[in-house]
Write an enzyme that holds these catalytic residues in place. Structure first.
Site, PDB file in Angstrom:
ATOM      1  NE  ARG A 106      -4.081   1.830   0.884  1.00 48.13           N
ATOM      2  CZ  ARG A 106      -5.109   2.078   0.081  1.00 48.13           C
ATOM      3  NH1 ARG A 106      -5.138   1.597  -1.152  1.00 48.13           N
ATOM      4  NH2 ARG A 106      -6.123   2.792   0.505  1.00 48.13           N
ATOM      5  CB  THR A 382      -9.296  -0.960  -7.736  1.00 48.32           C
ATOM      6  OG1 THR A 382      -9.223   0.263  -7.043  1.00 48.32           O
ATOM      7  CG2 THR A 382      -8.444  -2.000  -7.070  1.00 48.32           C
ATOM      8  CB  THR A 400      -5.963   0.517  -6.744  1.00 45.22           C
ATOM      9  OG1 THR A 400      -6.872   1.478  -7.268  1.00 45.22           O
ATOM     10  CG2 THR A 400      -5.468   0.983  -5.396  1.00 45.22           C
ATOM     11  CG  ASN A 402      -8.332   6.034  -4.863  1.00 41.77           C
ATOM     12  OD1 ASN A 402      -9.185   5.167  -4.709  1.00 41.77           O
ATOM     13  ND2 ASN A 402      -8.450   7.240  -4.346  1.00 41.77           N
ATOM     14  CB  SER A 454     -12.492  -1.093   0.647  1.00 43.10           C
ATOM     15  OG  SER A 454     -12.869   0.039   1.382  1.00 43.10           O
ATOM     16  N   GLY A 475     -13.925   0.290  -4.896  1.00 43.67           N
ATOM     17  CA  GLY A 475     -13.878   1.172  -3.729  1.00 43.67           C
ATOM     18  C   GLY A 475     -14.567   0.506  -2.549  1.00 43.67           C
TER      19      GLY A 475
HETATM   20  O1  DON Z   1      -7.971   0.997  -1.473  1.00 40.78           O
HETATM   21  C1  DON Z   1      -9.138   1.245  -1.696  1.00 40.78           C
HETATM   22  O2  DON Z   1     -10.054   0.807  -1.030  1.00 40.78           O
HETATM   23  C2  DON Z   1      -9.485   2.122  -2.879  1.00 40.78           C
HETATM   24  N1  DON Z   1      -8.367   2.964  -3.212  1.00 40.78           N
HETATM   25  C3  DON Z   1      -9.879   1.248  -4.020  1.00 40.78           C
HETATM   26  C4  DON Z   1     -10.293   2.048  -5.212  1.00 40.78           C
HETATM   27  C5  DON Z   1     -11.127   1.312  -6.165  1.00 40.78           C
HETATM   28  O3  DON Z   1     -11.505   0.188  -5.975  1.00 40.78           O
HETATM   29  C6  DON Z   1     -11.520   2.060  -7.389  1.00 40.78           C
HETATM   30  N2  DON Z   1     -12.498   1.366  -8.090  1.00 40.78           N
HETATM   31  N3  DON Z   1     -13.646   1.557  -7.903  1.00 40.78           N
END
Ligand code: DON
Length: 571
Positions: A106, A382, A400, A402, A454, A475
């Site tokens: 991360r 992502t 991702t 993001n 998430s 997300g």
């Molecule tokens: O780490 C996370 O939870 C978010 N940055 C994930 C972003 C994501 O899944 C974008 N797609 N919808």
């Protein structure tokens, strides 16, 4: 209505027909057949070319982790909206002997980041500041993550794993219809956040399906990573170019940030569910904790007997979701910074206590406070990929930038996109981020801290035998999509492809709404849920689950999400 055209994926041996009936008429699960099947190995990713890269590495004798590394780099080329070297992610690994591992790559907040960096002088969140441009960028973790994964589980030499991505970047590759449309949609953003138009902007006309996208600067950067490993990214020319880019746009990342970045091995979150073992990512992702909470809650109820479309099943799942997302907001963050009551959060008695207010005859009243539209920044950008072999080795990676194309900043001279992961922090207590998620102290910004995620890369096994590998973008909806996909297979007996294609729904406590894709909530069920007090909102599409199921006869079935270009390739 899910707008993406549901398509037939034909890969020689597969013919998949997905029939989605109009909203309210029910989902014709029976129309969806099994996904791609193979005996030796399976790779399911967001892009055919990346899936092929994974299978090629396995054919060359690579481990599943080797394949995952090669796929990660290939996606950075062919799936630029989410595949990345300028972002981060999580990898969950199962070895054939049943041992499990979790790698956290991360992003972190830069050393010069501070708690109130996205607030104006009155203490209000400045719209867009954490989402676009140089200030939105966290210190990338992907390259160190891949290096650490390779040091521990690699079988082929490192340079072999970079070769396919370098070739794709330098020779170019054909754009799919979806990627072409997406690049065109974000053209202005690319121009706005870069001094010179990056290669993602076509100067003469809009992109069309089949156009070749060449990424020569990215190829050179990948070559440096190929030759120098970690140093090829966090030091030397790449680092210098990245820091110069930051300086041009008043970003915060310095050479020191890059030198200090470390991916970390973490304890995976392991939970039992109806005799299965579910292995997922722990903090700084909230995914594994919430997934485990959800599974442990519904385990107390006979949902298989009630059925997939029964209002009791849906009501229970929604009520469980509300409660666990409230815990997320309050308790979860970077384990290097906050102490989290994980044992408590996962204990059956705590979860039963949480469900004491659950009633079959009404929804727990929605919170009186409503928040902004969490999907103002709607995307599925992502990406998740799943890899498994016949011996029971498996890798689940969710990675991702993001948002789609992250911050839109392409490092000049180095050709790679930078993330906008800083938006996953809680910029101000109680104020929702792009996904409508709120947070407090546990997820406040601090230098070197990881923003709460998430992402939920997950592996399921039973009695020492691999069962499933899965994950998704989306997300805040990632966790509930993984949850539902697991139940679809384990409780409702779907094939992997059916489970992935089936319509999904989502509740995250705040805002107090149930989002749903058309197909599962018939008019009768909608009336019933509304009578209980649920507020329903239809959404276009939730998640892109890419998954693998090991069938009882040992055959691996790929489940590629028909909502995207996702493709399973078997061997
Ligand atoms: O780490 C996370 O939870 C978010 N940055 C994930 C972003 C994501 O899944 C974008 N797609 N919808």
């Amino acid at each position: 209505m899910i707008q993406q055209s549901w398509r037939s994926v034909v890969l020689g041996w597969l013919c998949l027909e997905v029939l989605l009936l109009l909203a309210g008429q029910g989902f014709a699960i029976a129309q969806v057949q099994r996904g791609v099947q193979a005996r030796r190995a399976m790779v399911v990713t967001a892009h055919l070319l990346a899936s092929q890269v994974g299978i090629d590495i396995l054919r060359q004798g690579g481990s599943v982790v080797d394949a995952a590394i090669a796929v990660q780099f290939a996606l950075a080329v062919v799936y630029p909206s989410a595949g990345n070297i300028g972002g981060g992610g999580f990898m969950v690994i199962r070895q054939q002997d049943g041992r499990v591992y979790a790698l956290d790559f991360r992003e972190t907040a830069p050393l010069r980041a501070h708690r109130d960096m996205y607030l104006d002088s009155l203490g209000n969140v400045i719209p867009g500041r954490s989402l676009y441009g140089h200030l939105a960028v966290g210190v990338p973790g992907t390259v160190d993550g891949m290096v650490k994964a390779h040091q521990r589980f690699g079988r082929l030499p490192w340079h072999r794993l970079l070769e396919p991505a370098i070739r794709l970047a330098s020779e170019g590759f054909p754009l799919t219809q979806r990627e072409a449309a997406k690049l065109n949609r974000f053209r202005e953003k690319f121009l706005q956040y870069n001094r010179k138009p990056p290669p993602y902007v076509r100067p003469d006309r809009p992109w069309k399906a089949g156009d070749t996208l060449r990424l020569p600067a990215l190829a050179v950067t990948l070559r440096r990573i190929q030759q120098e490993g970690r140093k090829g990214f966090y030091e030397g020319e790449t680092a210098r170019l990245l820091v110069a880019e930051m300086q041009r746009g008043n970003g915060l990342i310095t050479l020191e940030d890059l030198q200090q970045y470390e991916a970390r091995w973490r304890e995976p979150i392991v939970t039992a569910y109806r005799g299965y073992r579910v292995i997922s990512m722990g903090p700084p992702s909230s995914g594994g904790v919430l997934l485990a909470q959800l599974l442990r809650i519904v385990e107390d109820y006979p949902i298989a007997q009630w059925g997939w479309m029964d209002w009791r099943t849906l009501h229970l799942m929604i009520e469980a979701e509300k409660r666990v997302y409230a815990d997320r907001a309050r308790y979860l963050g970077d384990p290097d910074f906050v102490r989290m009551p994980l044992r408590g959060l996962l204990s059956k008695s705590y979860l039963r206590e949480r469900m004491r207010s659950f009633r079959f005859d009404r929804a727990t009243p929605p919170d009186s406070i409503t928040f902004g539209n969490p999907y103002r920044y709607e995307s599925e950008e992502t990406t998740h990929f799943s890899i498994a072999d016949s011996a029971g080795n498996a890798v689940a990676v969710t990675t991702t930038l993001n948002g789609p194309y992250g911050s839109f900043v392409v490092v000049e001279g180095a050709g790679f996109l930078l993330n906008n992961e800083m938006d996953d922090f809680s910029a101000k207590p109680g104020v929702p981020n792009a996904y409508g998620l709120i947070g407090y102290e546990a997820n406040a910004i601090a230098p070197r801290k990881r923003m709460l995620s998430s992402m939920t890369p997950t592996i399921v096994d039973r009695d020492s035998v691999l069962v499933m590998v899965l994950g998704t973008p989306g997300g805040s909806t990632i966790i509930t999509s993984v949850f539902q996909t697991i139940l679809n297979v384990l409780d409702f007996g779907m094939t992997m492809q059916q489970a992935v294609a089936a319509p999904r729904f989502h509740h995250q406590w705040r805002p107090p709404w149930v989002y749903y894709e058309p197909g599962r909530f018939t008019p009768a069920i909608r009336r019933k849920l509304e009578a209980l007090g649920h507020v329903l909102r239809q959404r276009r599409s939730i998640g892109r689950v890419d998954a693998i199921l090991r069938l009882p006869n040992g055959i691996l079935e790929g489940g590629a999400d028909p909502r995207g270009d996702d493709t399973a390739v078997g061997w």
